[in-house]
Design a protein around this motif. Structure first.
Motif, short mmCIF file in Angstrom:
data_model
loop_
_atom_site.label_atom_id
_atom_site.label_comp_id
_atom_site.label_asym_id
_atom_site.label_seq_id
_atom_site.Cartn_x
_atom_site.Cartn_y
_atom_site.Cartn_z
N UNK A 1 0.83 -1.20 0.00
CA UNK A 1 0.00 0.00 0.00
C UNK A 1 0.87 1.25 0.00
N UNK A 2 1.90 1.27 0.80
CA UNK A 2 2.80 2.43 0.84
C UNK A 2 3.49 2.64 -0.50
N UNK A 3 3.89 1.55 -1.12
CA UNK A 3 4.56 1.62 -2.42
C UNK A 3 3.63 2.21 -3.48
N UNK A 4 2.39 1.74 -3.52
CA UNK A 4 1.43 2.25 -4.51
C UNK A 4 1.03 3.68 -4.22
N UNK A 5 0.95 4.06 -2.96
CA UNK A 5 0.65 5.44 -2.59
C UNK A 5 1.76 6.36 -3.07
N UNK A 6 3.00 5.92 -2.92
CA UNK A 6 4.15 6.71 -3.38
C UNK A 6 4.12 6.85 -4.90
N UNK A 7 3.82 5.77 -5.61
CA UNK A 7 3.73 5.82 -7.07
C UNK A 7 2.65 6.79 -7.52
#
Length: 63
Positions: free
Chosen positions: A4-10
């Protein structure tokens, strides 16, 4: 970093692009059979948010 954090950053990085760049990327991603679900969701969401920010009238086909 979690998924989730990775996709939020993207998504935050995508939102920095212009609407035209996002639309071009969206077309490429949607036409690429190797695109992941996360890629598709992120680009569609970013493109839609940018259109709303710009006050453009959007249809589901546009998004």
């Amino acid at each position: 970093m979690t998924y989730i954090e990775e996709n939020t950053k993207k998504l935050e990085e995508l939102k920095k692009l212009t609407y035209e760049e996002l639309c071009n990327m969206e077309r490429k991603i949607l036409n690429n059979p190797n695109s992941t679900r996360a890629d598709i969701v992120n680009i569609c969401f970013a493109c839609g948010e940018k259109a709303i920010e710009l006050g453009l009238i959007c249809t589901l086909d546009d998004i």
